[in-house]
Write an enzyme that holds these catalytic residues in place. Sequence first.
Site, PDB file in Angstrom:
ATOM      1  N   ASP A 276      20.734  26.179 -15.097  1.00 28.59           N
ATOM      2  CA  ASP A 276      21.243  24.853 -14.782  1.00 28.59           C
ATOM      3  C   ASP A 276      22.541  24.612 -15.536  1.00 28.59           C
ATOM      4  O   ASP A 276      22.548  24.519 -16.770  1.00 28.59           O
ATOM      5  CB  ASP A 276      20.186  23.812 -15.194  1.00 28.59           C
ATOM      6  CG  ASP A 276      20.670  22.399 -14.958  1.00 28.59           C
ATOM      7  OD1 ASP A 276      21.380  22.177 -13.956  1.00 28.59           O
ATOM      8  OD2 ASP A 276      20.347  21.529 -15.783  1.00 28.59           O
TER       9      ASP A 276
ATOM     10  N   ARG B 233      20.669  13.477  25.439  1.00 27.38           N
ATOM     11  CA  ARG B 233      21.069  13.113  24.078  1.00 27.38           C
ATOM     12  C   ARG B 233      20.027  13.582  23.053  1.00 27.38           C
ATOM     13  O   ARG B 233      20.360  14.111  21.996  1.00 27.38           O
ATOM     14  CB  ARG B 233      21.301  11.592  24.003  1.00 27.38           C
ATOM     15  CG  ARG B 233      21.617  10.995  22.664  1.00 27.38           C
ATOM     16  CD  ARG B 233      22.833  11.524  21.870  1.00 27.38           C
ATOM     17  NE  ARG B 233      23.912  12.130  22.552  1.00 27.38           N
ATOM     18  CZ  ARG B 233      24.471  13.287  22.174  1.00 27.38           C
ATOM     19  NH1 ARG B 233      24.024  13.941  21.105  1.00 27.38           N
ATOM     20  NH2 ARG B 233      25.448  13.800  22.855  1.00 27.38           N
TER      21      ARG B 233
ATOM     22  N   GLU C 299      13.331  26.252 -14.751  1.00 27.65           N
ATOM     23  CA  GLU C 299      14.720  25.823 -14.875  1.00 27.65           C
ATOM     24  C   GLU C 299      15.090  25.829 -16.358  1.00 27.65           C
ATOM     25  O   GLU C 299      14.370  25.242 -17.173  1.00 27.65           O
ATOM     26  CB  GLU C 299      14.869  24.409 -14.292  1.00 27.65           C
ATOM     27  CG  GLU C 299      16.303  23.907 -14.257  1.00 27.65           C
ATOM     28  CD  GLU C 299      16.397  22.473 -13.723  1.00 27.65           C
ATOM     29  OE1 GLU C 299      17.443  22.107 -13.186  1.00 27.65           O
ATOM     30  OE2 GLU C 299      15.397  21.721 -13.849  1.00 27.65           O
TER      31      GLU C 299
ATOM     32  N   LYS D 232      16.042  19.534  -0.187  1.00 32.86           N
ATOM     33  CA  LYS D 232      16.877  18.375   0.179  1.00 32.86           C
ATOM     34  C   LYS D 232      17.096  18.361   1.686  1.00 32.86           C
ATOM     35  O   LYS D 232      18.229  18.499   2.176  1.00 32.86           O
ATOM     36  CB  LYS D 232      18.201  18.433  -0.586  1.00 32.86           C
ATOM     37  CG  LYS D 232      17.989  18.333  -2.094  1.00 32.86           C
ATOM     38  CD  LYS D 232      19.282  18.366  -2.882  1.00 32.86           C
ATOM     39  CE  LYS D 232      18.972  18.251  -4.388  1.00 32.86           C
ATOM     40  NZ  LYS D 232      20.172  18.318  -5.228  1.00 32.86           N
TER      41      LYS D 232
ATOM     42  N   LYS E 144      10.744  22.141 -13.825  1.00 28.27           N
ATOM     43  CA  LYS E 144      12.099  21.606 -13.966  1.00 28.27           C
ATOM     44  C   LYS E 144      12.307  21.006 -15.356  1.00 28.27           C
ATOM     45  O   LYS E 144      11.350  20.891 -16.143  1.00 28.27           O
ATOM     46  CB  LYS E 144      12.340  20.547 -12.899  1.00 28.27           C
ATOM     47  CG  LYS E 144      12.301  21.119 -11.477  1.00 28.27           C
ATOM     48  CD  LYS E 144      13.123  20.267 -10.556  1.00 28.27           C
ATOM     49  CE  LYS E 144      13.695  21.090  -9.427  1.00 28.27           C
ATOM     50  NZ  LYS E 144      14.578  20.270  -8.587  1.00 28.27           N
TER      51      LYS E 144
END
Lengths: 281, 281, 281, 281, 281, 281
Positions: free
Chosen positions: D217, D98, D196, D134, D166
């Site tokens: 974006d 497993r 960004e 992510k 960002k």
Amino acid sequence: MLTVPVIDAAIDVALREDLGAGDVTTEAIVPRSLRGIARAVAKQSLVVCGGDVFARVFYRLDASLRVERRAAEGSRVEPGEVLWIVEGAAASILSAERTALNFAQRMSGIATLAARYVAAVPEGAALTVVDTRKTTPGLRAFERYAVRTGGAKNHRSDLGAMVLVKDNHVALAGGVSAAVEAVRARASHALRVEVEVTSLAELDEALAARADVVMLDNFRPEDVAVAVARAKGRAVVEVSGGVTLERIPELARLGVDVVSVGALTHSAPAADISLELERLG
Amino acid sequence: MLTVPVIDAAIDVALREDLGAGDVTTEAIVPRSLRGIARAVAKQSLVVCGGDVFARVFYRLDASLRVERRAAEGSRVEPGEVLWIVEGAAASILSAERTALNFAQRMSGIATLAARYVAAVPEGAALTVVDTRKTTPGLRAFERYAVRTGGAKNHRSDLGAMVLVKDNHVALAGGVSAAVEAVRARASHALRVEVEVTSLAELDEALAARADVVMLDNFRPEDVAVAVARAKGRAVVEVSGGVTLERIPELARLGVDVVSVGALTHSAPAADISLELERLG
Amino acid sequence: MLTVPVIDAAIDVALREDLGAGDVTTEAIVPRSLRGIARAVAKQSLVVCGGDVFARVFYRLDASLRVERRAAEGSRVEPGEVLWIVEGAAASILSAERTALNFAQRMSGIATLAARYVAAVPEGAALTVVDTRKTTPGLRAFERYAVRTGGAKNHRSDLGAMVLVKDNHVALAGGVSAAVEAVRARASHALRVEVEVTSLAELDEALAARADVVMLDNFRPEDVAVAVARAKGRAVVEVSGGVTLERIPELARLGVDVVSVGALTHSAPAADISLELERLG
Amino acid sequence: MLTVPVIDAAIDVALREDLGAGDVTTEAIVPRSLRGIARAVAKQSLVVCGGDVFARVFYRLDASLRVERRAAEGSRVEPGEVLWIVEGAAASILSAERTALNFAQRMSGIATLAARYVAAVPEGAALTVVDTRKTTPGLRAFERYAVRTGGAKNHRSDLGAMVLVKDNHVALAGGVSAAVEAVRARASHALRVEVEVTSLAELDEALAARADVVMLDNFRPEDVAVAVARAKGRAVVEVSGGVTLERIPELARLGVDVVSVGALTHSAPAADISLELERLG
Amino acid sequence: MLTVPVIDAAIDVALREDLGAGDVTTEAIVPRSLRGIARAVAKQSLVVCGGDVFARVFYRLDASLRVERRAAEGSRVEPGEVLWIVEGAAASILSAERTALNFAQRMSGIATLAARYVAAVPEGAALTVVDTRKTTPGLRAFERYAVRTGGAKNHRSDLGAMVLVKDNHVALAGGVSAAVEAVRARASHALRVEVEVTSLAELDEALAARADVVMLDNFRPEDVAVAVARAKGRAVVEVSGGVTLERIPELARLGVDVVSVGALTHSAPAADISLELERLG
Amino acid sequence: MLTVPVIDAAIDVALREDLGAGDVTTEAIVPRSLRGIARAVAKQSLVVCGGDVFARVFYRLDASLRVERRAAEGSRVEPGEVLWIVEGAAASILSAERTALNFAQRMSGIATLAARYVAAVPEGAALTVVDTRKTTPGLRAFERYAVRTGGAKNHRSDLGAMVLVKDNHVALAGGVSAAVEAVRARASHALRVEVEVTSLAELDEALAARADVVMLDNFRPEDVAVAVARAKGRAVVEVSGGVTLERIPELARLGVDVVSVGALTHSAPAADISLELERLG
């Protein structure tokens, strides 16, 4: 004192061991909001040890729990006396209980046994009881601390903290003198040198080599006496191996300086302590 | 079987504990080229346990050492019998000796004690002896394995592997039925449900709630008999707490299914094993 | 509840993974003194899960950050709703953001999918939806918790928490009866015994051997019905393998007790949550 | 290639998670001496990934197991094809199965999804598909490797491997130019600078500041076209956020250089692989 | 900023290294109740670095200790100036002293050396001094932070944070162009590409391949000048290898953009800081 | 010898630090099938140290690499001499190169510096050069081993391996005698007791208290001579603090037994070693 990262590493392993998959019973039954107070109670006469560790287990599982010490480290308590009190979320107390007790019972068990050995030394005798490296893997610092808490002392902490020339080293080196000579040539001035001897002849060799400590291996009582006399003012005399509680008075009377007792750590029965929980509010 | 990463994690901690600062004595005295053979010899009658761990300690310190098993796991050996043989660099053998023995002596000690409890069950009786969660922090897997090796069985491995409703849970839930109901609503179908009961009334409640196992807490012998009769065919009956070797035959006779014994792990004395080294070549 | 050392170990690994070499952008641009407030906002309908972990990531990076819960664990929130609010040094919030969200999105994703399965069970049916051991390596405790948070239940936590005799075990043992017999002889009384069966004949064997749970492998609907009837009152009936959302109502109607769904953990899409930062002061 | 200590750390955690308390079923039923051969078989069309990890799980549990690769990393296999073959002690194979599959199914799932995105890029287009940060906490290296194996590429590995300014950084710095200026003053010459941008005005600012990469974006398609034209020869153009498989051809046609897709790692369904065991001898 | 889990992991290792077996001297002599105040004092002119780590060592050993910063990170202090003040249990301060200083002295030593290199850059020159990957195993993040604190900058953090094609890569690939082409085909758009060149011919190849950075290996000064001229506006020019303090002005004058200096981390002498303890109350 | 789990823990941390995100350059350029041979070559005169660690780094990254030792640990090599040779996959060699060298250069740097101090002791003098606890956090065992390899000796390994009563202890205890008395009452017989003295009066006190070692703090040469005379036959005399290479001959002539030199570990410049790779086949 135990060093915090040493404590925490052991506690985290222990909590993962018992709680890695959660506490299914408590989670199903006990709401998080329910508060409780729990008393750690001695179920036998014992020497208290491990309060810091006991408290930190609860703290580590739930930092909002509060632990109060009622009995001092190293103090003797009788059955029914309260050692420590935990207060906070009942669910957290229940989930951490066994892990906290597993540490405390082992540590108090060792402290209690150590105290028995120390108590067996006759009034006025200079005999020191010490532990050995026969400790539980992973818990050496905890067990050595428990030995001190019980009133005994520690032998070397590890293989780097003292030179101890054992029978095998002597055999491989071709004699006590050769072994000690090799040690003097390489080992640190910071370290004591102890030599295990199996006969009075080897004892003389060790003393001539200026060993700091001599360990008598399997000497008959009459030879112990001779050894003590010869080592007087020259080296500390340690007796190791098969030292039972019963032999302590005789060894003290013979003038031995130190006895090392593996059983203090490898065979101490756990002290009986239970945790009694009460609902608050 | 013990899982390798579990073994290795514990061994690494233990070796760092004893050898983190090196072995000053052996390094000073024993040349790396010198080879030896060492025999692990029983100094008492014991049940052999921990051969894999013993071997892996040596392997982990020096992968060129070879360990041979002479006695099977779980077999009984008498004083003087050889359990395992290590061969290779004498210095490596000496440095790893204490760590390897610390594991093996504890594991064999537990296996030996477990075997005594199992032997105390009268011929023909169906009583099963099991351990508890009162294990050494960090060594639970080792100690549960030792219990099995001694012929006894294990109780639940951790708080996530079975529901065990204890007196405190019952008190907080407001009764046995309420507690079990809460459990049924949330716990996994994969888990057995055990309930600790303190009276025959609670026993009835537990049976009515279809507990898989009932744990009798401090029942008088006559009540144990009644409990066994009532639980027959409905639940496994476990007795826990204060189960000494002496009480085993009576509990077996009363028809109890399982006794759980904390002492198997928390108070087993280490088995006496010594390592005898001989120079090779 | 998740156990703190389990959470912390995973968080530390995750933070080292993303921040081991620092956050070059934030460090260059955002002064330490600048404070911010950040809202974790749902971008889809979801079941909230992982608030404790989300909060602890921020706490672990910067203990002066404060996290407030706005939505309860297990509650359903709609797009635009705020789940949690973080306040403190803007630089710390930015650096921890992705790690915190990676945990929370996965956990909420699983909880949301679990809730869909549970919602598919027709009103009044007794079918329980459970997870499997097909979890992300290293995150099993997190994912099992998420499954519970979504309203489903857990299967066994690991290979030590239940006996599950699978087709391979049956084949190697030479039949269901032989396999269960071997289990009875060695396994703990604390553990349920489940048997995977591939035919009605094997089902009968499993029931005769008093399996606690039977797992039907690839049974046609008509055979499921027969199996349920035969197992009634004797064993829990679980269906596993290929259980899609669409099959839930039928399986419920057939009287199956439990369905285990690997997809709950191995294929749940992450829930869409974003963190919206605002400068304070 | 994955780095061995990275693989081993994750494997050890995973094996402890599943096997910390042993495999009670296999231990009870399958003798250690029984040998088997197991084939990992694709149950769907998939891109093979994780052979090294799959093999190392078995090796780590039992170093005497042998694993043979039948399908190359990154190759496409169809249902029924054999990926890898394990041979050795049947008990070890069953216990590790497993854990090994949990790694391999996740990795192959990601590789398979990545390959779908790459396949969606029209013939002749220069669009590159990349992942994001992510990823699953603790498994970033595994998942980035899987993305590459599927034919896509990686974005930055962590917050220290690239400057990515960002929207929040821009807001806190008071504009794109100020943010990039701060970065130039402090960040390493070794790092690319990505910005960004949320409008064509910001794009112009970013290009003027000589950003290496600009991330659009939420631009409308017509604005993407303008942005691509303006950035031509000056900066790499990346589109991020909400990039579905369906949008790939259009984005490719618009001349975008790079699309980053979080779903590659956070929402890839596990690939279906099963292990079929056969007794040997 | 250093990431907390990175700091804590290193601190815990260091504390276990020094205090795993306790502090026998302090424990024997200094009562837990005795309080003290200790001042970390510069014994040489130095650039302050490591205040957070210094404080956290004390905090980690005894969370009740308080540390106050008197000198800012990166500031220059002269002999006799106080950097940090610790207050609390004298025993805890004594036990943690060496570990805290070992971190702070190394970090300040590196910051001080980095500042010397930076100061050697002539007024108005654009030369940037950066570190290399020649850092102490386990302390890279600490040392890179110290380099920044001293006013220099960092090169890539690790082998995954930039493409750096070295002479060996060029040789194995069969030339600069082939190497860069291979890189373009596989590496991330997030990464800069640097190429080490050993001749002006290779430089031209690297520039033609659009390397972001070129590293001149062992160029004579006159060739450096030519290289700078050719690379102008096309690539950053870095000089590496054998860059002593004395060569800085010349390299600056030649128009080199970046020099990387391994000595910053691999050969910085520890800064001299001592801790002066005073009894409180 | 270094203990394997100690080596491996440090190596794994170091490899994760440099290779946690892979080696993007090598992976893009160098096929796995390409084999190479690499020679570690001294670029300066140095004392060889760290061969085991160097080899194990390569082994840990790729167990199929082979490392051959050409120069013995502790031997002196001149520029151009080969220390060690690595053979196998060129990609693995390139990826592990920097980590392996970072260990070896530090260790050889320390051994080389230690050898310089030892060489400064005049022929026939009995002065021993030892290290201190001023080691790199996490690398103490490596650095102490390097000191020994260079021909010097070690001071105590950690705070549990010797009693060292420092000025602060003396001040807190209220004098040398009181401090030593406290130590005698509690510390182990296994430990040497060293006392730091700041005046001849304190020296006398320490000798009267039977300190095993006295450490002279900041004594003028004429006082050192007096101290040596007084301590003769009673205690080992150690000089610590500010012991430069230049002072060694004088201290030797004055009859000092031991000098401890922090610079051996905290300020040794890395030895210059480079790895020269050649393609095989």
